[in-house]
Enzyme design. Structure first.
Site, PDB file in Angstrom:
ATOM      1  N   ARG A  10       0.920  -1.220   0.069  1.00 52.74           N
ATOM      2  CA  ARG A  10       0.039  -0.108  -0.001  1.00 52.74           C
ATOM      3  C   ARG A  10       0.809   1.145  -0.027  1.00 52.74           C
ATOM      4  O   ARG A  10       0.309   2.312  -0.442  1.00 52.74           O
ATOM      5  CB  ARG A  10      -1.101  -0.003   1.192  1.00 52.74           C
ATOM      6  CG  ARG A  10      -1.746   1.340   1.363  1.00 52.74           C
ATOM      7  CD  ARG A  10      -2.964   1.053   1.938  1.00 52.74           C
ATOM      8  NE  ARG A  10      -3.053   0.381   3.476  1.00 52.74           N
ATOM      9  CZ  ARG A  10      -2.200   0.874   4.507  1.00 52.74           C
ATOM     10  NH1 ARG A  10      -2.004   2.045   4.562  1.00 52.74           N
ATOM     11  NH2 ARG A  10      -2.196   0.147   5.677  1.00 52.74           N
TER      12      ARG A  10
ATOM     13  N   TYR B 281     -14.206  19.702 -14.037  1.00 55.28           N
ATOM     14  CA  TYR B 281     -14.999  18.260 -13.776  1.00 55.28           C
ATOM     15  C   TYR B 281     -15.952  18.313 -12.826  1.00 55.28           C
ATOM     16  O   TYR B 281     -15.639  18.645 -11.478  1.00 55.28           O
ATOM     17  CB  TYR B 281     -13.927  17.219 -13.826  1.00 55.28           C
ATOM     18  CG  TYR B 281     -14.330  15.964 -13.589  1.00 55.28           C
ATOM     19  CD1 TYR B 281     -15.118  15.404 -14.477  1.00 55.28           C
ATOM     20  CD2 TYR B 281     -14.181  15.257 -12.495  1.00 55.28           C
ATOM     21  CE1 TYR B 281     -16.013  14.016 -14.348  1.00 55.28           C
ATOM     22  CE2 TYR B 281     -14.936  13.788 -12.052  1.00 55.28           C
ATOM     23  CZ  TYR B 281     -15.665  13.334 -13.203  1.00 55.28           C
ATOM     24  OH  TYR B 281     -16.045  12.272 -12.978  1.00 55.28           O
TER      25      TYR B 281
ATOM     26  N   ASP C  98      -4.968  20.082 -14.176  1.00 53.86           N
ATOM     27  CA  ASP C  98      -5.550  18.802 -14.577  1.00 53.86           C
ATOM     28  C   ASP C  98      -5.465  18.737 -16.243  1.00 53.86           C
ATOM     29  O   ASP C  98      -5.890  19.537 -16.937  1.00 53.86           O
ATOM     30  CB  ASP C  98      -6.945  18.908 -14.403  1.00 53.86           C
ATOM     31  CG  ASP C  98      -7.598  17.458 -14.596  1.00 53.86           C
ATOM     32  OD1 ASP C  98      -7.176  16.614 -15.681  1.00 53.86           O
ATOM     33  OD2 ASP C  98      -8.764  17.236 -13.875  1.00 53.86           O
TER      34      ASP C  98
ATOM     35  N   LYS D  61      -8.929   8.379 -18.903  1.00 55.35           N
ATOM     36  CA  LYS D  61      -9.501   8.975 -20.280  1.00 55.35           C
ATOM     37  C   LYS D  61      -8.255   8.653 -21.385  1.00 55.35           C
ATOM     38  O   LYS D  61      -8.142   7.322 -21.823  1.00 55.35           O
ATOM     39  CB  LYS D  61      -9.789  10.505 -20.038  1.00 55.35           C
ATOM     40  CG  LYS D  61     -10.691  10.654 -18.841  1.00 55.35           C
ATOM     41  CD  LYS D  61     -12.124  10.515 -19.184  1.00 55.35           C
ATOM     42  CE  LYS D  61     -12.996  10.120 -17.920  1.00 55.35           C
ATOM     43  NZ  LYS D  61     -12.687  10.561 -16.853  1.00 55.35           N
TER      44      LYS D  61
HETATM   45  C1  PLP Z   1     -10.891  16.329 -16.284  1.00 50.58           C
HETATM   46  C2  PLP Z   1     -11.402  15.401 -15.480  1.00 50.58           C
HETATM   47  N1  PLP Z   1     -10.515  15.277 -14.324  1.00 50.58           N
HETATM   48  C3  PLP Z   1     -10.801  14.196 -13.534  1.00 50.58           C
HETATM   49  C4  PLP Z   1     -11.698  13.322 -13.680  1.00 50.58           C
HETATM   50  C5  PLP Z   1     -11.878  12.088 -12.573  1.00 50.58           C
HETATM   51  O1  PLP Z   1     -11.326  10.984 -12.910  1.00 50.58           O
HETATM   52  P1  PLP Z   1     -11.653   9.591 -12.718  1.00 50.58           P
HETATM   53  O2  PLP Z   1     -13.102   9.402 -13.572  1.00 50.58           O
HETATM   54  O3  PLP Z   1     -10.847   8.692 -13.079  1.00 50.58           O
HETATM   55  O4  PLP Z   1     -11.981   9.343 -11.203  1.00 50.58           O
HETATM   56  C6  PLP Z   1     -12.281  13.261 -14.765  1.00 50.58           C
HETATM   57  C7  PLP Z   1     -13.327  12.236 -15.049  1.00 50.58           C
HETATM   58  O5  PLP Z   1     -13.859  12.310 -16.173  1.00 50.58           O
HETATM   59  C8  PLP Z   1     -12.067  14.217 -15.743  1.00 50.58           C
HETATM   60  O6  PLP Z   1     -12.543  14.483 -16.910  1.00 50.58           O
END
Ligand code: PLP
Length: 280
Positions: free
Chosen positions: A60, A116, A187, A212
């Protein structure tokens, strides 16, 4: 955005991005050796007494199943600089939770109005429970972002944003964050390291929903953070360990395999988008 040989990653390693994504995170090239990393399945590692720093002990805290993907992503996000440290998380949301934990109780978080959605919900919960002030900005409005940074503790830039596809002037807003002493996170899920390397522009942390573009085949949920700040990496690593926000070995292996086709998918997605734009 385009995958040209002049991309900063290529300058750093001497490899074009399309080559780099198939080359990073592989075992050493040895006659008869494995071309792909294996999937080690261990919860514990052999110890002959005191565990020294950097040694694997309990899966972990650190796990050799993560290392090939982590080193691949650290290289891809390095730009022309030295690779930092990448940490894989159980999901993009787990990575977002780790960066939000950097905001102290009563602190201030600057974030895009259209970031998001689940990240926004988490920010609101943290705000209610920990007295954190949320300053929403139009990430494409550089002056508004710069004005909002004053006295903040953390700046989350998502660029392009999901779902509105707003684009920040990253060099400008990251330089402003640095000048204001505000820690910044970008991000980079939608742009990918082939589109931009925010660490190059002064970001403290790069965040990915690996789920993604990076993994690319709709078969894993995974997240990652990359930073060049060793102290920050240690803090985020500790968060991951204490919250158990860890990835399974096979998911990480699949993500690395998915990464191999990133340059091809990136190129095709751009070509398709350009053709759609032309027809519309
Ligand atoms: C820009 C962005 N950041 C973070 C996330 C969150 O990621 P996860 O779905 O892998 O938890 C997403 C999910 O759609 C996203 O589009």
């Amino acid at each position: 955005m385009s995958t040209t040989p002049e991309h900063p990653v290529a300058q750093h390693t001497g490899l074009a991005p399309a080559t780099l994504v198939v080359a990073v995170g592989r075992p050493a090239h040895e006659q008869g050796g494995h071309i792909n990393p294996s999937v080690p399945l261990n919860s514990t590692y052999v110890s002959r007494g005191v565990v020294t720093s950097g040694e694997l002990s309990y899966a972990r805290g650190d796990n050799d199943a993560w290392h090939p993907f982590e080193s691949a992503l650290a290289t891809l996000e390095a730009g022309t600089g030295e690779p930092g440290e990448a940490l894989v998380f159980s999901s993009g949301m787990a990575a977002i939770a780790a960066v939000f934990s950097l905001v102290p109780d009563g602190g201030t978080l600057v974030l895009p109005r259209h970031a998001y959605q689940a990240g926004m919900v988490l920010a609101r919960q943290i705000s209610e429970r920990h007295g954190v002030t949320l300053r929403y900005v139009d990430i494409a409005d550089t002056d508004a972002v710069v004005a909002a940074l004053e006295g903040a503790d953390l700046f989350l830039a998502e660029s392009p944003t999901n779902p509105m596809l707003e684009v920040a002037d990253l060099p400008a807003v990251l330089a402003a964050a640095r000048a204001a002493g505000v820690r910044s996170v970008v991000d980079n899920t939608f742009a990918t390291p082939l589109g931009q390397n925010p660490l190059e522009h002064g970001a403290d942390i790069v965040l990915h929903s690996v789920t993604k573009y990076l993994a690319g085949h709709s078969d894993v949920v995974l997240g990652a953070l990359v930073t060049r700040d060793a102290e920050l990496a240690a803090t985020l690593r500790e968060h991951r360990t204490l919250h158990g926000a860890i990835a399974g070995p096979f998911e990480v292996w699949l993500a690395l395999r998915g990464l191999r086709t990133l340059a091809l998918r990136f190129e095709r997605a751009q070509a398709t988008a350009a053709e759609l734009a032309r027809r519309l």
